[in-house]
Enzyme design. Structure first.
Site, PDB file in Angstrom:
ATOM      1  N   LYS A 137      10.639  16.516 -51.236  1.00 26.24           N
ATOM      2  CA  LYS A 137      11.774  17.372 -51.588  1.00 26.24           C
ATOM      3  C   LYS A 137      13.025  16.541 -51.887  1.00 26.24           C
ATOM      4  O   LYS A 137      13.820  16.898 -52.743  1.00 26.24           O
ATOM      5  CB  LYS A 137      12.077  18.342 -50.434  1.00 26.24           C
ATOM      6  CG  LYS A 137      10.928  19.264 -50.107  1.00 26.24           C
ATOM      7  CD  LYS A 137      11.182  20.065 -48.845  1.00 26.24           C
ATOM      8  CE  LYS A 137      11.061  19.294 -47.562  1.00 26.24           C
ATOM      9  NZ  LYS A 137       9.708  18.877 -47.186  1.00 26.24           N
ATOM     10  N   ASP A 187       6.657  17.265 -46.184  1.00 32.09           N
ATOM     11  CA  ASP A 187       6.391  15.989 -46.859  1.00 32.09           C
ATOM     12  C   ASP A 187       6.060  16.150 -48.338  1.00 32.09           C
ATOM     13  O   ASP A 187       5.276  15.377 -48.891  1.00 32.09           O
ATOM     14  CB  ASP A 187       5.248  15.233 -46.157  1.00 32.09           C
ATOM     15  CG  ASP A 187       5.576  14.948 -44.714  1.00 32.09           C
ATOM     16  OD1 ASP A 187       6.759  14.709 -44.418  1.00 32.09           O
ATOM     17  OD2 ASP A 187       4.652  14.970 -43.878  1.00 32.09           O
ATOM     18  N   THR A 200       6.857  15.974 -33.532  1.00 36.27           N
ATOM     19  CA  THR A 200       7.405  14.656 -33.839  1.00 36.27           C
ATOM     20  C   THR A 200       8.053  14.032 -32.587  1.00 36.27           C
ATOM     21  O   THR A 200       8.512  12.897 -32.634  1.00 36.27           O
ATOM     22  CB  THR A 200       8.469  14.745 -34.949  1.00 36.27           C
ATOM     23  OG1 THR A 200       9.504  15.624 -34.504  1.00 36.27           O
ATOM     24  CG2 THR A 200       7.864  15.269 -36.245  1.00 36.27           C
ATOM     25  N   GLN A 207      11.075  20.365 -43.874  1.00 39.20           N
ATOM     26  CA  GLN A 207       9.741  20.878 -43.519  1.00 39.20           C
ATOM     27  C   GLN A 207       9.144  21.678 -44.696  1.00 39.20           C
ATOM     28  O   GLN A 207       9.488  21.414 -45.831  1.00 39.20           O
ATOM     29  CB  GLN A 207       9.796  21.725 -42.241  1.00 39.20           C
ATOM     30  CG  GLN A 207      10.009  20.908 -40.974  1.00 39.20           C
ATOM     31  CD  GLN A 207      11.440  20.507 -40.725  1.00 39.20           C
ATOM     32  OE1 GLN A 207      12.343  21.311 -40.813  1.00 39.20           O
ATOM     33  NE2 GLN A 207      11.663  19.255 -40.410  1.00 39.20           N
ATOM     34  N   GLY A 266      11.832  13.773 -42.674  1.00 39.98           N
ATOM     35  CA  GLY A 266      11.995  12.419 -43.198  1.00 39.98           C
ATOM     36  C   GLY A 266      12.029  12.498 -44.701  1.00 39.98           C
ATOM     37  O   GLY A 266      11.031  12.813 -45.321  1.00 39.98           O
ATOM     38  N   HIS A 267      13.184  12.285 -45.295  1.00 36.64           N
ATOM     39  CA  HIS A 267      13.314  12.427 -46.741  1.00 36.64           C
ATOM     40  C   HIS A 267      13.586  11.075 -47.385  1.00 36.64           C
ATOM     41  O   HIS A 267      14.561  10.408 -47.046  1.00 36.64           O
ATOM     42  CB  HIS A 267      14.442  13.419 -47.072  1.00 36.64           C
ATOM     43  CG  HIS A 267      14.136  14.805 -46.570  1.00 36.64           C
ATOM     44  ND1 HIS A 267      15.009  15.839 -46.635  1.00 36.64           N
ATOM     45  CD2 HIS A 267      13.020  15.312 -46.002  1.00 36.64           C
ATOM     46  CE1 HIS A 267      14.453  16.931 -46.126  1.00 36.64           C
ATOM     47  NE2 HIS A 267      13.234  16.625 -45.723  1.00 36.64           N
TER      48      HIS A 267
HETATM   49  P1  IMO Z   1       9.830  17.015 -43.846  1.00 40.04           P
HETATM   50  O1  IMO Z   1      11.234  17.539 -43.977  1.00 40.04           O
HETATM   51  C1  IMO Z   1       5.892  17.125 -42.047  1.00 40.04           C
HETATM   52  C2  IMO Z   1       5.471  19.102 -38.131  1.00 40.04           C
HETATM   53  C3  IMO Z   1       5.040  18.164 -37.029  1.00 40.04           C
HETATM   54  C4  IMO Z   1       4.262  19.121 -36.139  1.00 40.04           C
HETATM   55  C5  IMO Z   1       5.079  20.411 -36.235  1.00 40.04           C
HETATM   56  C6  IMO Z   1       6.048  20.619 -35.095  1.00 40.04           C
HETATM   57  O2  IMO Z   1       9.701  15.537 -43.896  1.00 40.04           O
HETATM   58  O3  IMO Z   1       8.915  17.724 -44.778  1.00 40.04           O
HETATM   59  P2  IMO Z   1       8.373  19.493 -34.447  1.00 40.04           P
HETATM   60  O4  IMO Z   1       8.712  18.078 -34.094  1.00 40.04           O
HETATM   61  O5  IMO Z   1       9.115  20.027 -35.628  1.00 40.04           O
HETATM   62  O6  IMO Z   1       8.447  20.416 -33.266  1.00 40.04           O
HETATM   63  O7  IMO Z   1       6.804  19.457 -34.857  1.00 40.04           O
HETATM   64  O8  IMO Z   1       5.799  20.313 -37.455  1.00 40.04           O
HETATM   65  N1  IMO Z   1       6.657  18.667 -38.900  1.00 40.04           N
HETATM   66  C7  IMO Z   1       6.626  18.073 -40.106  1.00 40.04           C
HETATM   67  N2  IMO Z   1       5.589  17.678 -40.867  1.00 40.04           N
HETATM   68  N3  IMO Z   1       7.145  16.948 -42.519  1.00 40.04           N
HETATM   69  C8  IMO Z   1       8.200  17.396 -41.809  1.00 40.04           C
HETATM   70  O9  IMO Z   1       9.448  17.399 -42.303  1.00 40.04           O
HETATM   71  C9  IMO Z   1       7.973  17.934 -40.511  1.00 40.04           C
HETATM   72  N4  IMO Z   1       8.764  18.411 -39.530  1.00 40.04           N
HETATM   73  C10 IMO Z   1       7.952  18.867 -38.564  1.00 40.04           C
HETATM   74  O10 IMO Z   1       4.220  17.130 -37.530  1.00 40.04           O
HETATM   75  O11 IMO Z   1       3.000  19.388 -36.693  1.00 40.04           O
HETATM   76 MG    MG Z   2       8.072  14.467 -43.078  1.00 42.73          MG
END
Ligand code: IMO
Ligand code: MG
Length: 438
Positions: free
Chosen positions: A16, A13, A128, A223, A40-41
């Site tokens: 990016k 988050d 998620t 991530q 989520g972008h």
């Molecule tokens: P972006 O691309 C923030 C976190 C989840 C959880 C852990 C595992 O928007 O930065 P998962 O569903 O991947 O098995 O969950 O990873 N998580 C993220 N947190 N931004 C994301 O993506 C995330 N993708 C996974 O909240 O703690």
């Molecule tokens: Mg996110």
């Protein structure tokens, strides 16, 4: 032109998407290399906000080829919806290519994700719920379904039905859940397969050609570093490789093709889901950051945990990604505070200082963050367009971050809009604009 990787330097988050959108206009190609629709972008153009989960943020540039490569796990229903959503807004997806080696998320993956979280009880990861972990488990277990097979009419039905038969045993016998109806799943997913078929190709070859070309490739990370399956805060991580090396694994490009790595960080830290978070502020500061920064998940809507910037973590991100420079964002969110803090080390109970990220951080609830306190800035900065016009204390904050991580800042962001970015051209030019090995 150079091939550049954009990575999240924290727990995801970091915004990016905005920096990808900004840099994409110069590139031949933008490649999303890992994760799935757990990401989520958001990209804001004018007063319009676009949200993507799977499609690279570069899609807003009509000339840019956008690739979803081998390292991504794809929920076909979500991808079809995302493509349809773009068409509804008048955007074209003629430049979208999807790897035949990417793995498919199927309904049983989402079920397994939810059921496994329930079994974990208080020690749940806080995923998620999108089936990401189980899809990567099946890939590593060599029972996954790849997109190339998914879109083959002569193979999909038989493969899917065999997979569901064995997953039903697991669902019923381990979790006591209802079995899936294979015919129903096939009927639904066959429609997605037909829809996606024209987009599916061998992307590794395309990426290789583009990486050797004039304009270069932008690798879009999802991530963040601390969510990496190997280098993150295991087990509270995702199941893929968000770090820069993941761009090679997830696309089939050799490391010599990567010319620069830009880390993206916020001026504070957030985290969604469970796990250690040394600088978390469960107080009015955390609340202030959450509300001013609209820190609610793009994917799940969950309120994000918020806290001060952690330079120990950023230095770790510099180390494991080989960062060339940093994009520091959300500076506007910190406006109005009397003082701002940066964590520069952790302190053990006996007073020992730790300045490098400990690999046992996930179990170190005992560690206390050591802060440097800087004077804050009262002025709103979202309309500032040059570094010179920033309040002195905001400049001081940015300078201090740079000193602490020993990597130059390439961009400073004061809001979500394209125009709310201060760019240090000389840093971008020196660190991210030349082929090193080509
Ligand atoms: P972006 O691309 C923030 C976190 C989840 C959880 C852990 C595992 O928007 O930065 P998962 O569903 O991947 O098995 O969950 O990873 N998580 C993220 N947190 N931004 C994301 O993506 C995330 N993708 C996974 O909240 O703690
Ligand atoms: Mg996110």
């Amino acid at each position: 032109m150079a091939n550049i990787v954009i990575v999240g330097a924290q727990w995801g988050d970091e915004a990016k998407g905005k920096i990808v959108d900004y840099l994409a206009s110069d590139k031949e190609m933008v490649v999303r290399y890992g994760g799935g629709n757990n990401a989520g972008h958001s990209v804001t153009v004018g007063n319009k906000e676009y949200k993507f989960h799977l499609i690279p943020s570069g899609i807003l540039n009509s000339e840019t080829v956008c690739v979803i490569s081998d390292g991504v796990v794809i929920d076909p229903g979500v991808l079809v919806k995302e493509i349809e959503g773009l068409h509804a807004q008048g955007l074209s997806t003629h430049n979208l290519k999807i790897s035949s080696s990417a793995h498919v998320i199927l309904p049983y993956h989402r079920l397994q994700d939810a059921l496994e979280e329930k079994r974990r009880g208080d020690s749940k990861i806080g995923t998620t719920g999108r089936g990401i972990g189980p899809a990567y488990m099946d890939k590593a277990g060599r029972i996954g379904l790849r997109l190339g097979e998914f879109v083959r009419k002569d193979r999909f039905e038989a493969r899917l039905k065999a997979l569901i038969a064995s997953k039903n045993e697991l669902l019923q016998n381990l979790y006591g859940a209802d079995p899936l109806d294979a015919d129903e799943v096939f009927a639904e997913y066959q429609v997605y397969a037909d829809y996606l078929r024209p987009y599916v190709v061998d992307t590794s070859r395309l990426i290789y050609e583009a990486a050797r070309g004039e304009k270069g490739v932008l690798f879009e990370g999802a991530q963040g570093t601390l969510l990496d399956i190997d280098l993150g805060t295991y087990p509270f991580v995702t199941s893929s490789h968000p770090i820069a090396g993941g761009a090679c694994i997830g696309t089939g490009i050799g490391p010599t093709f990567v010319d620069g790595v830009i880390g993206v960080a916020k001026s504070y830290t957030t985290r969604v889901g469970s796990g250690v978070f040394p600088t978390e502020q469960l107080n009015e500061i955390g609340h202030y950051i959450r509300e001013r920064g609209h820190e609610y998940g793009t994917t799940t809507g969950r309120p994000r945990r918020c806290g001060w910037l952690d330079a120990v973590i950023l230095r770790y991100a510099v180390q494991v990604n080989g960062l060339s420079c940093l994009s520091l964002g959300h500076l506007d969110v910190l406006s109005g505070l009397d003082t701002v803090k940066i964590c520069v080390a952790y302190k053990e109970k006996d007073g020992t200082l730790i300045t490098q990220m400990p690999t046992d951080l996930p179990y170190r609830e005992d560690l206390e963050p050591v802060y440097e306190t800087l004077p804050g800035w009262k002025e709103e900065v979202s309309d500032v367009r040059t570094y010179e016009d920033l309040p002195e204390n905001a400049k001081r904050f940015a300078k201090r971050v740079e000193e602490l991580i020993e990597v130059p800042i390439a961009t400073l962001s004061v809001g979500p809009g394209r125009e709310q970015t201060i760019i240090f051209e000389e840093v971008v030019r020196a660190r991210c604009s030349k082929r090193r090995n080509g």
